[in-house]
Design a protein around this motif. Structure first.
Motif, PDB file in Angstrom:
ATOM      1  N   GLN A  11     -11.755  -0.805 -12.916  1.00  0.00           N
ATOM      2  CA  GLN A  11     -11.171  -0.604 -14.239  1.00  0.00           C
ATOM      3  C   GLN A  11      -9.861   0.185 -14.171  1.00  0.00           C
ATOM      4  OE1 GLN A  11     -14.182   1.140 -16.707  1.00  0.00           O
ATOM      5  NE2 GLN A  11     -15.454  -0.713 -16.730  1.00  0.00           N
ATOM      6  N   GLY A  12      -9.044  -0.128 -13.170  1.00  0.00           N
ATOM      7  CA  GLY A  12      -7.722   0.478 -13.064  1.00  0.00           C
ATOM      8  C   GLY A  12      -7.684   1.867 -12.482  1.00  0.00           C
ATOM      9  N   LYS A  13      -8.780   2.383 -11.964  1.00  0.00           N
ATOM     10  CA  LYS A  13      -8.797   3.736 -11.396  1.00  0.00           C
ATOM     11  C   LYS A  13      -8.820   3.656  -9.870  1.00  0.00           C
ATOM     12  CE  LYS A  13     -11.097   5.994 -15.299  1.00  0.00           C
ATOM     13  NZ  LYS A  13      -9.889   6.777 -15.664  1.00  0.00           N
ATOM     14  N   GLY A  14      -8.237   4.680  -9.239  1.00  0.00           N
ATOM     15  CA  GLY A  14      -8.259   4.766  -7.784  1.00  0.00           C
ATOM     16  C   GLY A  14      -7.242   3.892  -7.084  1.00  0.00           C
ATOM     17  N   ASP A  15      -6.108   3.621  -7.726  1.00  0.00           N
ATOM     18  CA  ASP A  15      -5.081   2.821  -7.063  1.00  0.00           C
ATOM     19  C   ASP A  15      -4.530   3.516  -5.824  1.00  0.00           C
ATOM     20  OD1 ASP A  15      -5.448   0.985  -9.000  1.00  0.00           O
ATOM     21  OD2 ASP A  15      -3.429   1.057  -9.843  1.00  0.00           O
ATOM     22  N   PHE A  16      -4.538   4.835  -5.825  1.00  0.00           N
ATOM     23  CA  PHE A  16      -4.043   5.576  -4.656  1.00  0.00           C
ATOM     24  C   PHE A  16      -4.876   5.254  -3.419  1.00  0.00           C
ATOM     25  CE2 PHE A  16      -4.624   9.319  -1.939  1.00  0.00           C
ATOM     26  CZ  PHE A  16      -3.321   9.514  -1.499  1.00  0.00           C
ATOM     27  N   PHE A  17      -6.207   5.262  -3.557  1.00  0.00           N
ATOM     28  CA  PHE A  17      -7.069   4.987  -2.408  1.00  0.00           C
ATOM     29  C   PHE A  17      -6.969   3.524  -1.982  1.00  0.00           C
ATOM     30  CE2 PHE A  17      -9.028   8.598  -4.603  1.00  0.00           C
ATOM     31  CZ  PHE A  17      -9.037   9.519  -3.567  1.00  0.00           C
ATOM     32  N   LEU A  18      -6.774   2.613  -2.928  1.00  0.00           N
ATOM     33  CA  LEU A  18      -6.556   1.214  -2.569  1.00  0.00           C
ATOM     34  C   LEU A  18      -5.275   1.060  -1.763  1.00  0.00           C
ATOM     35  CD1 LEU A  18      -7.423  -1.730  -2.778  1.00  0.00           C
ATOM     36  CD2 LEU A  18      -6.212  -1.862  -4.958  1.00  0.00           C
ATOM     37  N   GLY A  19      -4.239   1.811  -2.136  1.00  0.00           N
ATOM     38  CA  GLY A  19      -3.005   1.781  -1.358  1.00  0.00           C
ATOM     39  C   GLY A  19      -3.197   2.298   0.056  1.00  0.00           C
ATOM     40  N   CYS A  20      -4.014   3.349   0.207  1.00  0.00           N
ATOM     41  CA  CYS A  20      -4.299   3.863   1.562  1.00  0.00           C
ATOM     42  C   CYS A  20      -5.045   2.831   2.394  1.00  0.00           C
ATOM     43  CB  CYS A  20      -5.109   5.153   1.459  1.00  0.00           C
ATOM     44  SG  CYS A  20      -4.198   6.561   0.767  1.00  0.00           S
ATOM     45  N   LEU A  21      -5.972   2.097   1.782  1.00  0.00           N
ATOM     46  CA  LEU A  21      -6.682   1.047   2.510  1.00  0.00           C
ATOM     47  C   LEU A  21      -5.741  -0.080   2.925  1.00  0.00           C
ATOM     48  CD1 LEU A  21     -10.004   0.814   0.461  1.00  0.00           C
ATOM     49  CD2 LEU A  21      -9.663   1.840   2.705  1.00  0.00           C
ATOM     50  N   LEU A  22      -4.803  -0.425   2.061  1.00  0.00           N
ATOM     51  CA  LEU A  22      -3.844  -1.472   2.410  1.00  0.00           C
ATOM     52  C   LEU A  22      -2.925  -1.027   3.536  1.00  0.00           C
ATOM     53  CD1 LEU A  22      -2.864  -2.846  -1.125  1.00  0.00           C
ATOM     54  CD2 LEU A  22      -4.314  -3.948   0.579  1.00  0.00           C
ATOM     55  N   GLY A  51       0.809  -1.220   0.000  1.00  0.00           N
ATOM     56  CA  GLY A  51       0.000   0.000   0.000  1.00  0.00           C
ATOM     57  C   GLY A  51       0.835   1.259   0.000  1.00  0.00           C
ATOM     58  N   TYR A  52       1.941   1.254   0.755  1.00  0.00           N
ATOM     59  CA  TYR A  52       2.819   2.425   0.772  1.00  0.00           C
ATOM     60  C   TYR A  52       3.459   2.647  -0.599  1.00  0.00           C
ATOM     61  CZ  TYR A  52       6.756   5.432   1.912  1.00  0.00           C
ATOM     62  OH  TYR A  52       7.674   6.455   1.927  1.00  0.00           O
ATOM     63  N   ILE A  53       3.900   1.584  -1.223  1.00  0.00           N
ATOM     64  CA  ILE A  53       4.523   1.713  -2.549  1.00  0.00           C
ATOM     65  C   ILE A  53       3.514   2.242  -3.561  1.00  0.00           C
ATOM     66  CG2 ILE A  53       5.585   0.431  -4.445  1.00  0.00           C
ATOM     67  CD1 ILE A  53       6.798  -1.430  -2.359  1.00  0.00           C
ATOM     68  N   VAL A  54       2.288   1.714  -3.513  1.00  0.00           N
ATOM     69  CA  VAL A  54       1.265   2.134  -4.482  1.00  0.00           C
ATOM     70  C   VAL A  54       0.869   3.578  -4.255  1.00  0.00           C
ATOM     71  CG1 VAL A  54      -1.099   1.751  -5.225  1.00  0.00           C
ATOM     72  CG2 VAL A  54       0.403  -0.196  -4.876  1.00  0.00           C
ATOM     73  N   SER A  55       0.595   3.958  -3.005  1.00  0.00           N
ATOM     74  CA  SER A  55       0.111   5.310  -2.730  1.00  0.00           C
ATOM     75  C   SER A  55       1.165   6.377  -2.996  1.00  0.00           C
ATOM     76  CB  SER A  55      -0.374   5.407  -1.284  1.00  0.00           C
ATOM     77  OG  SER A  55       0.683   5.105  -0.388  1.00  0.00           O
ATOM     78  N   THR A  56       2.425   6.066  -2.748  1.00  0.00           N
ATOM     79  CA  THR A  56       3.473   7.051  -3.007  1.00  0.00           C
ATOM     80  C   THR A  56       3.870   7.113  -4.476  1.00  0.00           C
ATOM     81  OG1 THR A  56       5.108   5.364  -2.401  1.00  0.00           O
ATOM     82  CG2 THR A  56       4.423   6.926  -0.689  1.00  0.00           C
ATOM     83  N   SER A  57       3.544   6.089  -5.243  1.00  0.00           N
ATOM     84  CA  SER A  57       3.885   6.095  -6.663  1.00  0.00           C
ATOM     85  C   SER A  57       2.820   6.773  -7.516  1.00  0.00           C
ATOM     86  CB  SER A  57       4.081   4.654  -7.164  1.00  0.00           C
ATOM     87  OG  SER A  57       5.123   4.015  -6.455  1.00  0.00           O
TER      88      SER A  57
END
Length: 291
Positions: A152-163, A56-62
């Motif tokens: 559909q590939g959108k909102g990866d930032f919020f998924l990273g925050c949830l992780l 989640g940290y890697i996804v949200s910061t990227s």
């Protein structure tokens, strides 16, 4: 997708089995079977939490754009972690089963159990852990399809925050281990758990502030220039109304007028007094007599 799912199905149960065997057979530990099952299940949950929070940290910061940016790790780890929730339902039931035996409600190990005792333990497990079982079932049956298909590939930032919220799970697991095996006082454990849970919202707000069109939660939008009031029913280009002047003479027969000595006469209100077009009176003209 299938390969990652199969790897998850192998990794989590195999890790649980290896940890159980090591805790029971290690020369310095030599734990009983119930204690080894509890500690092994919590250690596997901690490993999953560390992997989830790291991903989640890697996804949200990227993700620079909180809606459109994508990262391959978001979908990859979601597919890998789904089998964990299925495994964890079984691991929690196994812990409840051994706890049921320790309390003397079941038969001895290797002995015959009363008919229906397995179902009694299963009912007690569902009654005690209903919310956790429901959470795991929703994650598998609802959240996983939504994350893979509907997003559909959108909102990866919020998924990273949830992780990243899983970063507090090792502390929760450590607290349960200390309750079962009282080695250290666990009174201070809720403090880091609450702190890490509360840190998720500022992290989300900090990431949202990088998006120019996003508003930070808890803050009002900056005030803009005042808007002009436009009345659509009035014709444009209407000249300003002239200031009405006092008439030269006033008829005394008008009952609405009261003129005394030293008092200036006041025309009655209305279109005639305002000098509007069509009223029959213009500034500087005499007041018409009332009928």
């Amino acid at each position: 997708m299938t390969l990652l799912f199969v790897l998850g199905c192998i990794f989590f149960p195999l890790s649980f089995a290896i940890l159980c065997w090591g805790l029971q057979n290690h020369s310095n530990l030599r734990m009983d079977r119930p204690e080894a099952v509890l500690v092994a299940s919590k250690l596997v949950s901690s490993v999953q939490a560390v992997m989830a929070s790291t991903a989640g940290y890697i996804v949200s910061t990227s993700c620079k754009h909180i809606i459109d940016d994508q990262h391959w790790l978001s979908s990859a780890y979601t597919q890998f972690a789904v089998p964990y929730f299925i495994y964890d339902i079984y691991a929690m039931f196994l812990c409840h089963w051994h706890k049921h035996q320790v309390k003397g409600h079941g038969g001895d190990e290797g002995g015959a159990r009363a008919p229906g005792s397995t179902w009694a333990v299963a009912r007690g497990y569902l009654h005690k852990e209903f919310l956790m079982v429901l959470h795991h079932a929703v994650m598998v049956l609802v959240c996983f399809p939504l994350s893979v298909v509907w997003r559909q590939g959108k909102g990866d930032f919020f998924l990273g925050c949830l992780l990243m919220a899983e970063v507090s799970t090792p502390f929760v697991c450590l607290g349960k281990i200390l309750i079962q095996l009282p080695l250290l006082p666990g009174a201070a454990l809720p403090l880091p758990v609450l702190g890490l849970r509360a840190a998720r919202r500022p992290a989300s707000a900090c990431g949202a502030s990088r998006h120019p069109g996003a508003r930070q939660p808890g803050r009002r939008a900056a005030p803009g220039p005042p808007a002009l009031l436009v009345l659509p029913h009035l014709p444009r280009g209407l000249p300003p109304l002239p200031a009405p002047g006092l008439p030269a003479s006033v008829s005394m027969s008008d009952p609405g007028l009261r003129v005394g000595p030293g008092t200036r006469p006041t025309p009655p209100l209305g279109d005639w007094a305002l000098g509007l077009p069509g009223s029959g009176w213009e500034p500087g003209a005499s007041c018409p007599d009332s009928p």
